[in-house]
Write an enzyme that holds these catalytic residues in place. Structure first.
Site, short mmCIF file in Angstrom:
data_model
loop_
_atom_site.label_atom_id
_atom_site.label_comp_id
_atom_site.label_asym_id
_atom_site.label_seq_id
_atom_site.Cartn_x
_atom_site.Cartn_y
_atom_site.Cartn_z
N HIS A 1 -9.22 4.71 -2.01
CA HIS A 1 -8.48 4.75 -0.75
C HIS A 1 -9.27 5.55 0.28
O HIS A 1 -10.22 6.25 -0.06
CB HIS A 1 -7.11 5.42 -0.96
N ASP B 1 0.84 -1.19 0.00
CA ASP B 1 0.00 0.00 0.00
C ASP B 1 0.88 1.25 0.00
O ASP B 1 1.78 1.39 0.84
CB ASP B 1 -0.89 -0.03 1.25
N GLY C 1 -7.49 8.32 7.21
CA GLY C 1 -7.66 8.57 8.63
C GLY C 1 -9.12 8.54 9.06
O GLY C 1 -10.04 8.40 8.26
#
Length: 311
Positions: A213, A82, A181
């Site tokens: 993502h 990643d 996040g």
């Protein structure tokens, strides 16, 4: 069954109108929790590793844990890097047994992004490894990725065909409103994905797999649990699951999830110690956390990804 790359996995997902979960792993309990949920629902899975996770757990340990998961489940599993930041890092992972890598050149100017992505693709394809590239930048902080809101940018659909043709990349991560996040939006701000960008990208790249993502939905049950048992975590607003499911029914074939896993694991461990302050055996509290991850992953497979019984 050996590790698989994402080529056939994504073709089936695109044709079937579902997505594959790409879950970040850092230790044995996380690997076990994820693959147990996938095994129970017979779902394919991508286990992905950040550069920070490689430093924490060591490359060799992570590879062997994923190989053990393969042996135990017989599921189609891809081991993916990643946010690879350089050709050297991608090459190291390819040489070390990964079946898929991401080269993230989104912070570079366009021509430099094309150049480094093409370099990785040429090396990876020679080793039957698939490559994910990225156009556009997501805001947020997660491991080594740190992009301020003023530096974030949506993907420009007019660039995607040229980028894919010149690089030969196998899948493309785009920026349509997700972010890295847990703290994705300000209080009162409504999450919204730019489905118009996704639609234009898919029209320009028919049949081509797109990646999202920063797609944790943030399970508020776990936010409340963290706060109840000694935390001071502000309300975290993620992407609504129904939006992610809509994206999965379109061209999105891979949806990345990490923050939800971290949140669930932290919440359950906090709860365990609050209820059992005398416990000191890691198998007790990590066992609870592992079981919570299994249930979380099953929920994502059913409510977001739609990939149950697609292994």
């Amino acid at each position: 069954m050996p590790l698989v790359n994402t080529r056939e996995m994504f073709k089936k997902a695109y044709d079937g109108g579902y997505a594959i979960g790409a879950f970040n792993v850092n230790n044995m309990e996380i690997v076990q929790g994820i693959v147990e949920g996938c095994k129970e629902l017979n779902a394919p899975v991508i286990l992905q590793v950040s550069s920070s996770a490689r430093k924490y757990a060591h490359h060799a340990y992570l590879v062997k844990m994923v190989e053990a998961a393969l042996e135990e489940t017989n599921l189609p599993i891809a081991l993916h890097l990643d946010h690879g930041s350089s050709f050297e890092l991608c090459k190291d992972c390819i040489d070390g047994g990964f079946s898929s890598v991401m080269i993230d050149g989104s912070h570079l100017d366009y021509e430099e992004n094309v150049k480094v992505t093409r370099q990785v693709v040429e090396y990876a394809h020679a080793h039957d490894v698939t490559v994910e590239g990225e156009l556009g930048q997501l805001a947020g902080i997660e491991d080594a990725v740190n992009v301020s809101a003023d530096k974030a940018s949506f993907t420009d659909p007019s660039q995607v065909q040229d980028f894919v043709e010149r690089t030969g990349v196998d899948s493309l991560a785009i920026a349509i409103g997700t972010s890295h996040g847990a703290y994705k939006f300000k209080p009162g701000q409504k999450p919204q994905l730019r489905f118009d960008i996704l639609k234009e990208v898919s029209d320009r790249l028919p049949g081509y797999p797109i990646v999202l993502h920063g797609a944790s939905a943030v399970v508020h049950e776990y936010v409340e649990m963290v706060n109840k048992f000694g935390g001071q975590m502000p309300d975290a607003i993620g992407i609504p699951e129904e939006m992610l499911r809509e994206a999965a029914s379109m061209a999105v074939c891979k949806i990345n999830m990490d923050s939800d896993l971290r949140l669930a694991m932290t919440a359950v461990i906090r709860k365990h110690f609050a209820e059992h302050p005398d416990h000191f055996d890691p198998r007790q509290y990590l066992g609870d956390a592992r079981a919570a991850l299994t249930e979380l992953v099953k929920g994502k497979i059913i409510n977001v990804l739609g990939c149950a019984n697609k292994a």
